[in-house]
Scaffold this motif. Structure first.
Motif, PDB file in Angstrom:
ATOM      1  N   LEU A   1       0.844  -1.180   0.000  1.00 33.13           N
ATOM      2  CA  LEU A   1       0.000   0.000   0.000  1.00 33.13           C
ATOM      3  C   LEU A   1       0.887   1.241   0.000  1.00 33.13           C
ATOM      4  CD1 LEU A   1      -2.880   1.176   0.248  1.00 33.13           C
ATOM      5  CD2 LEU A   1      -2.599   1.006   2.695  1.00 33.13           C
ATOM      6  N   ASP A   2       0.702   2.093  -0.981  1.00 36.06           N
ATOM      7  CA  ASP A   2       1.515   3.304  -1.107  1.00 36.06           C
ATOM      8  C   ASP A   2       0.765   4.471  -0.468  1.00 36.06           C
ATOM      9  OD1 ASP A   2       3.578   4.964  -1.827  1.00 36.06           O
ATOM     10  OD2 ASP A   2       2.958   5.118  -3.920  1.00 36.06           O
ATOM     11  N   TYR A   3       1.335   5.042   0.594  1.00 33.42           N
ATOM     12  CA  TYR A   3       0.687   6.150   1.270  1.00 33.42           C
ATOM     13  C   TYR A   3       1.737   7.114   1.804  1.00 33.42           C
ATOM     14  CZ  TYR A   3       1.919   3.873   5.679  1.00 33.42           C
ATOM     15  OH  TYR A   3       2.604   3.301   6.724  1.00 33.42           O
ATOM     16  N   THR A   4       1.261   8.302   2.192  1.00 30.85           N
ATOM     17  CA  THR A   4       2.106   9.315   2.805  1.00 30.85           C
ATOM     18  C   THR A   4       1.635   9.529   4.231  1.00 30.85           C
ATOM     19  OG1 THR A   4       2.493  10.441   0.700  1.00 30.85           O
ATOM     20  CG2 THR A   4       2.809  11.744   2.695  1.00 30.85           C
ATOM     21  N   ALA A  17       3.720  20.611   1.525  1.00 31.22           N
ATOM     22  CA  ALA A  17       4.457  19.958   0.445  1.00 31.22           C
ATOM     23  C   ALA A  17       4.070  18.485   0.328  1.00 31.22           C
ATOM     24  CB  ALA A  17       5.968  20.100   0.674  1.00 31.22           C
ATOM     25  N   ALA A  18       3.936  17.805   1.457  1.00 28.31           N
ATOM     26  CA  ALA A  18       3.564  16.391   1.441  1.00 28.31           C
ATOM     27  C   ALA A  18       2.159  16.198   0.889  1.00 28.31           C
ATOM     28  CB  ALA A  18       3.668  15.805   2.854  1.00 28.31           C
ATOM     29  N   LEU A  19       1.231  17.080   1.273  1.00 29.14           N
ATOM     30  CA  LEU A  19      -0.136  16.989   0.754  1.00 29.14           C
ATOM     31  C   LEU A  19      -0.178  17.196  -0.753  1.00 29.14           C
ATOM     32  CD1 LEU A  19      -2.037  18.856   3.584  1.00 29.14           C
ATOM     33  CD2 LEU A  19      -2.484  16.503   2.828  1.00 29.14           C
ATOM     34  N   ILE A  30      -2.197   9.940   5.463  1.00 33.66           N
ATOM     35  CA  ILE A  30      -2.605   9.762   6.852  1.00 33.66           C
ATOM     36  C   ILE A  30      -1.976  10.903   7.646  1.00 33.66           C
ATOM     37  CG2 ILE A  30      -2.517   8.282   8.891  1.00 33.66           C
ATOM     38  CD1 ILE A  30      -2.208   5.904   6.893  1.00 33.66           C
ATOM     39  N   ILE A  31      -2.838  11.737   8.244  1.00 34.06           N
ATOM     40  CA  ILE A  31      -2.358  12.844   9.074  1.00 34.06           C
ATOM     41  C   ILE A  31      -2.602  12.468  10.533  1.00 34.06           C
ATOM     42  CG2 ILE A  31      -2.612  15.276   9.692  1.00 34.06           C
ATOM     43  CD1 ILE A  31      -3.558  15.853   6.898  1.00 34.06           C
ATOM     44  N   ALA A  58      -5.433  16.836 -10.358  1.00 31.09           N
ATOM     45  CA  ALA A  58      -4.382  15.899  -9.948  1.00 31.09           C
ATOM     46  C   ALA A  58      -3.770  15.246 -11.188  1.00 31.09           C
ATOM     47  CB  ALA A  58      -4.951  14.832  -9.026  1.00 31.09           C
ATOM     48  N   GLU A  59      -2.458  15.062 -11.176  1.00 34.43           N
ATOM     49  CA  GLU A  59      -1.777  14.398 -12.274  1.00 34.43           C
ATOM     50  C   GLU A  59      -2.167  12.933 -12.352  1.00 34.43           C
ATOM     51  OE1 GLU A  59       2.384  15.270 -11.680  1.00 34.43           O
ATOM     52  OE2 GLU A  59       1.952  17.418 -11.580  1.00 34.43           O
ATOM     53  N   LYS A  60      -2.484  12.355 -11.200  1.00 33.15           N
ATOM     54  CA  LYS A  60      -2.916  10.959 -11.119  1.00 33.15           C
ATOM     55  C   LYS A  60      -4.063  10.890 -10.111  1.00 33.15           C
ATOM     56  CE  LYS A  60      -1.165   6.354  -9.998  1.00 33.15           C
ATOM     57  NZ  LYS A  60      -0.032   5.600  -9.477  1.00 33.15           N
ATOM     58  N   PRO A  61      -5.194  10.294 -10.450  1.00 32.90           N
ATOM     59  CA  PRO A  61      -6.317  10.230  -9.506  1.00 32.90           C
ATOM     60  C   PRO A  61      -6.030   9.263  -8.351  1.00 32.90           C
ATOM     61  CG  PRO A  61      -6.822   8.996 -11.491  1.00 32.90           C
ATOM     62  CD  PRO A  61      -5.504   9.671 -11.734  1.00 32.90           C
ATOM     63  N   GLY A  62      -6.817   9.381  -7.293  1.00 32.59           N
ATOM     64  CA  GLY A  62      -6.714   8.443  -6.178  1.00 32.59           C
ATOM     65  C   GLY A  62      -6.460   9.071  -4.829  1.00 32.59           C
ATOM     66  N   PHE A  63      -6.231  10.381  -4.778  1.00 28.98           N
ATOM     67  CA  PHE A  63      -5.953  11.056  -3.503  1.00 28.98           C
ATOM     68  C   PHE A  63      -7.061  10.778  -2.495  1.00 28.98           C
ATOM     69  CE2 PHE A  63      -6.463  14.904  -0.824  1.00 28.98           C
ATOM     70  CZ  PHE A  63      -5.239  14.894  -0.196  1.00 28.98           C
ATOM     71  N   LEU A  64      -6.661  10.403  -1.280  1.00 26.31           N
ATOM     72  CA  LEU A  64      -7.596  10.133  -0.193  1.00 26.31           C
ATOM     73  C   LEU A  64      -6.958  10.613   1.099  1.00 26.31           C
ATOM     74  CD1 LEU A  64     -10.189   8.679   0.893  1.00 26.31           C
ATOM     75  CD2 LEU A  64      -8.753   6.658   1.157  1.00 26.31           C
ATOM     76  N   LEU A  65      -7.733  11.286   1.920  1.00 29.41           N
ATOM     77  CA  LEU A  65      -7.225  11.836   3.166  1.00 29.41           C
ATOM     78  C   LEU A  65      -7.838  11.105   4.355  1.00 29.41           C
ATOM     79  CD1 LEU A  65      -5.610  14.137   4.573  1.00 29.41           C
ATOM     80  CD2 LEU A  65      -7.718  15.461   4.505  1.00 29.41           C
TER      81      LEU A  65
END
Length: 86
Positions: A1-4, A17-19, A30-31, A58-65
């Motif tokens: 799973l790729d996440y920040t 910057a991370a967001l 994940i904040i 977004a350059e690539k879809p899928g952003f989730l907070l």
């Protein structure tokens, strides 16, 4: 799973910057302790609506907070605004 992961101790510029990087990469973010630091309300609202602050998609879809938070009765906690809760 790729996440920040964004730690509560990160300063505001690092969080922004991370967001933005995660938004354009289509990552999950994940904040930690979301409501214990100043909110990034304007940026978060834009990203969650599908655009950055310059209006770019977004350059690539899928952003989730995802965010963790403690009750506002705890010291130094900020009430999460309605738009962010949604």
């Amino acid at each position: 799973l790729d996440y920040t992961y964004i730690a509560v101790s990160s300063d505001q510029a690092v969080k922004e910057a991370a967001l933005l990087q995660a938004f354009h990469s289509g990552k999950i973010v994940i904040i930690d302790e979301f409501n214990s630091s100043p909110m990034l309300e304007i940026l978060l609202n834009a990203l969650l609506e599908g655009r950055d602050l310059q209006g770019n998609l977004a350059e690539k879809p899928g952003f989730l907070l995802l965010g963790t938070q403690n009750p506002i009765t705890m010291n130094a906690r900020i009430k999460t605004t309605l738009p962010i809760r949604h």
